[in-house]
Enzyme design. Structure first.
Site, PDB file in Angstrom:
ATOM      1  N   ASN A 145      -4.343   6.227  -1.021  1.00 47.82           N
ATOM      2  CA  ASN A 145      -3.867   6.673   0.288  1.00 47.82           C
ATOM      3  C   ASN A 145      -3.442   8.140   0.302  1.00 47.82           C
ATOM      4  O   ASN A 145      -3.471   8.782   1.345  1.00 47.82           O
ATOM      5  CB  ASN A 145      -2.737   5.776   0.777  1.00 47.82           C
ATOM      6  CG  ASN A 145      -3.295   4.458   1.300  1.00 47.82           C
ATOM      7  OD1 ASN A 145      -4.326   4.445   1.960  1.00 47.82           O
ATOM      8  ND2 ASN A 145      -2.634   3.364   0.986  1.00 47.82           N
ATOM      9  N   GLU A 166      -6.279  -0.801  -7.683  1.00 47.60           N
ATOM     10  CA  GLU A 166      -5.412   0.236  -8.252  1.00 47.60           C
ATOM     11  C   GLU A 166      -4.266  -0.498  -8.939  1.00 47.60           C
ATOM     12  O   GLU A 166      -3.555  -1.262  -8.296  1.00 47.60           O
ATOM     13  CB  GLU A 166      -4.810   1.089  -7.119  1.00 47.60           C
ATOM     14  CG  GLU A 166      -5.409   2.442  -6.930  1.00 47.60           C
ATOM     15  CD  GLU A 166      -4.665   3.266  -5.867  1.00 47.60           C
ATOM     16  OE1 GLU A 166      -4.520   4.474  -6.065  1.00 47.60           O
ATOM     17  OE2 GLU A 166      -4.252   2.706  -4.847  1.00 47.60           O
ATOM     18  N   SER A 174       0.818  -1.213   0.000  1.00 51.36           N
ATOM     19  CA  SER A 174       0.000   0.000   0.000  1.00 51.36           C
ATOM     20  C   SER A 174       0.846   1.255   0.000  1.00 51.36           C
ATOM     21  O   SER A 174       0.313   2.343  -0.193  1.00 51.36           O
ATOM     22  CB  SER A 174      -0.985   0.023   1.166  1.00 51.36           C
ATOM     23  OG  SER A 174      -0.538  -0.690   2.250  1.00 51.36           O
ATOM     24  N   HIS A 199      -3.029  -3.245  -6.248  1.00 53.84           N
ATOM     25  CA  HIS A 199      -3.424  -2.791  -4.919  1.00 53.84           C
ATOM     26  C   HIS A 199      -4.907  -3.072  -4.715  1.00 53.84           C
ATOM     27  O   HIS A 199      -5.762  -2.317  -5.179  1.00 53.84           O
ATOM     28  CB  HIS A 199      -3.097  -1.293  -4.783  1.00 53.84           C
ATOM     29  CG  HIS A 199      -3.259  -0.767  -3.404  1.00 53.84           C
ATOM     30  ND1 HIS A 199      -3.533   0.555  -3.130  1.00 53.84           N
ATOM     31  CD2 HIS A 199      -3.200  -1.378  -2.199  1.00 53.84           C
ATOM     32  CE1 HIS A 199      -3.613   0.723  -1.823  1.00 53.84           C
ATOM     33  NE2 HIS A 199      -3.418  -0.429  -1.235  1.00 53.84           N
TER      34      HIS A 199
HETATM   35  N1  LIG Z   1      -4.621  -4.743   5.503  1.00 54.76           N
HETATM   36  C1  LIG Z   1      -5.037  -3.886   4.586  1.00 54.76           C
HETATM   37  O1  LIG Z   1      -6.115  -3.253   4.722  1.00 54.76           O
HETATM   38  C2  LIG Z   1      -4.252  -3.663   3.313  1.00 54.76           C
HETATM   39  C3  LIG Z   1      -4.885  -3.028   2.217  1.00 54.76           C
HETATM   40  C4  LIG Z   1      -4.189  -2.902   1.014  1.00 54.76           C
HETATM   41  C5  LIG Z   1      -2.883  -3.349   0.928  1.00 54.76           C
HETATM   42  N2  LIG Z   1      -2.267  -3.946   2.012  1.00 54.76           N
HETATM   43  C6  LIG Z   1      -0.895  -4.444   1.843  1.00 54.76           C
HETATM   44  O2  LIG Z   1      -0.955  -5.861   1.693  1.00 54.76           O
HETATM   45  C7  LIG Z   1       0.233  -6.458   2.208  1.00 54.76           C
HETATM   46  C8  LIG Z   1      -0.149  -7.506   3.236  1.00 54.76           C
HETATM   47  O3  LIG Z   1      -0.869  -6.888   4.275  1.00 54.76           O
HETATM   48  P1  LIG Z   1      -1.813  -7.727   5.270  1.00 54.76           P
HETATM   49  O4  LIG Z   1      -2.629  -6.724   6.000  1.00 54.76           O
HETATM   50  O5  LIG Z   1      -2.477  -8.837   4.541  1.00 54.76           O
HETATM   51  O6  LIG Z   1      -0.704  -8.353   6.258  1.00 54.76           O
HETATM   52  P2  LIG Z   1      -0.874  -9.569   7.274  1.00 54.76           P
HETATM   53  O7  LIG Z   1       0.153  -9.362   8.321  1.00 54.76           O
HETATM   54  O8  LIG Z   1      -2.308  -9.760   7.660  1.00 54.76           O
HETATM   55  O9  LIG Z   1      -0.456 -10.848   6.383  1.00 54.76           O
HETATM   56  C9  LIG Z   1       0.830 -11.092   5.925  1.00 54.76           C
HETATM   57  C10 LIG Z   1       0.996 -12.601   5.759  1.00 54.76           C
HETATM   58  O10 LIG Z   1       2.254 -12.845   5.113  1.00 54.76           O
HETATM   59  C11 LIG Z   1       2.818 -14.001   5.688  1.00 54.76           C
HETATM   60  N3  LIG Z   1       4.257 -13.980   5.422  1.00 54.76           N
HETATM   61  C12 LIG Z   1       5.230 -13.290   6.066  1.00 54.76           C
HETATM   62  N4  LIG Z   1       6.432 -13.532   5.493  1.00 54.76           N
HETATM   63  C13 LIG Z   1       6.208 -14.387   4.474  1.00 54.76           C
HETATM   64  C14 LIG Z   1       7.041 -15.026   3.527  1.00 54.76           C
HETATM   65  N5  LIG Z   1       8.352 -14.810   3.519  1.00 54.76           N
HETATM   66  N6  LIG Z   1       6.493 -15.869   2.625  1.00 54.76           N
HETATM   67  C15 LIG Z   1       5.146 -16.111   2.647  1.00 54.76           C
HETATM   68  N7  LIG Z   1       4.305 -15.528   3.522  1.00 54.76           N
HETATM   69  C16 LIG Z   1       4.823 -14.682   4.414  1.00 54.76           C
HETATM   70  C17 LIG Z   1       2.449 -13.921   7.160  1.00 54.76           C
HETATM   71  O11 LIG Z   1       2.520 -15.212   7.776  1.00 54.76           O
HETATM   72  C18 LIG Z   1       1.037 -13.345   7.106  1.00 54.76           C
HETATM   73  O12 LIG Z   1       0.059 -14.373   7.077  1.00 54.76           O
HETATM   74  C19 LIG Z   1       1.085  -5.309   2.760  1.00 54.76           C
HETATM   75  O13 LIG Z   1       2.012  -4.915   1.794  1.00 54.76           O
HETATM   76  C20 LIG Z   1       0.048  -4.205   3.009  1.00 54.76           C
HETATM   77  O14 LIG Z   1       0.606  -2.910   2.920  1.00 54.76           O
HETATM   78  C21 LIG Z   1      -2.931  -4.113   3.201  1.00 54.76           C
END
Ligand SMILES: NC(=O)c1ccc[n+]([C@@H]2O[C@H](COP(=O)([O-])OP(=O)(O)OC[C@H]3O[C@@H](n4cnc5c(N)ncnc54)[C@H](O)[C@@H]3O)[C@@H](O)[C@H]2O)c1
Length: 284
Positions: free
Chosen positions: A191, A153, A120, A141
């Protein structure tokens, strides 16, 4: 090129939703996690969300079973990406974790594979430079909750080529999403527009202009927002909001993005919103 198989790396909040929508649209998914228990948690979330769709009669049991049946778990990135056309990375928003994942993906994914990140706030151009194929790198995104939110996005890095963009645009439409093209810039569009509004709402509360409830009421009733900015900030996570504001502040070197002191204090106090049970509202 038709995307016939995808790898989704990370099965957390975003990854399980991304795997859900690909599998439901008939594109088999290799879901890559670090531990079996995390993969199991992702699969059970997907199943719960599919059950809800069955209950609402949006899909039937057969569709639910076919969707779950087309997701295969891998605990090794190199194994999970070696036969796919598209990789979507949704690991935590940490540049070192992302670098280590992208180096492995670049070494193991087929040459034709497109590499997409759900980041993000990290620069797509910077992530692309961690691979030997920046022209095939792109931001996808998605928005939370992924099965519900229509927008993707599509973020073009400095070197993303037109073919990569076209394929990702077409694929997003197959997921029943609406792709919107943007160029790589801090906060992209979503954002960059949203976070200053949330920040300003927090300034209003911090300066005693209005309570959180009343700020949200103004934005819901006066601007037709379905959810007020402070309720939304709690849902996103106040730590995530602060991180993104800092990315905007650093990226543009413009004081208009400086985080509100109350936001910094709440994050310091561990009041992060829904996930900790308290933010601008209480969640018992
Ligand atoms: N949460 C939101 O609302 C949101 C919205 C848009 C974008 N994002 C982006 O999405 C991405 C993930 O965010 P999230 O909220 O899902 O995070 P999260 O912490 O809920 O999930 C991340 C997952 O990745 C796994 N992980 C960590 N290292 C790993 C690896 N080396 N190989 C495989 N899996 C691995 C973890 O075990 C975890 O389950 C980030 O870049 C975040 O900025 C988040």
């Amino acid at each position: 090129m038709d995307v016939k198989k995808v790898a989704v790396i990370g099965g957390g909040t975003m990854g399980n939703g991304i795997a859900h929508v690909f599998a439901m649209s008939g594109i088999p998914v290799n879901l890559i996690e670090t531990k079996q228990e995390f993969a199991d948690r992702a699969l059970s979330t997907i199943e719960k969300n599919l059950d809800r769709m069955v209950k609402k009669e949006k899909i039937n049991e057969d569709k639910k079973n076919a969707t779950l049946g087309s997701i295969t778990v891998f605990l090794d990135v190199s194994e999970g990406v070696k036969d796919v056309d598209l990789v979507v990375e949704a690991v935590p928003e940490n540049i070192d974790i992302k670098r280590s994942v992208w180096e492995k993906v670049d070494a193991a994914a087929p040459d034709h594979a497109i590499l997409g990140s759900n980041t993000s706030s990290i620069s797509i151009t910077k992530l692309a430079s961690m691979t030997g194929r920046p022209e095939k790198f792109i931001g996808m995104h998605f928005f939370n909750p992924v099965p519900v939110m229509k927008l993707v996005e599509i973020v073009r890095g400095l070197e993303t080529d037109d073919e990569t963009y076209k394929i990702v645009e077409e694929t997003s439409k197959k997921l029943n999403k609406v792709p919107v093209p943007v160029n790589d810039a801090p906060g992209f569009v979503s954002n960059r527009v949203l976070m200053p509004m949330i920040n300003e709402a927090i300034f209003c509360v911090g300066e005693g202009v209005a309570t959180a409830e009343n700020v949200d009421e103004v934005m819901k009733l006066g601007m037709a927002h379905p959810m007020g900015p402070l309720r939304l900030a709690d849902f996103i996570g106040l730590d995530v909001c602060l991180d993104i504001l800092n990315v905007l502040y650093e990226g543009f070197k413009d004081p208009k993005y400086r985080p509100a002191p109350l936001l910094v204090k709440m994050v310091d106090a561990g009041k992060l919103g829904n996930k900790t049970g308290e933010g601008f509202y209480n969640y018992d």
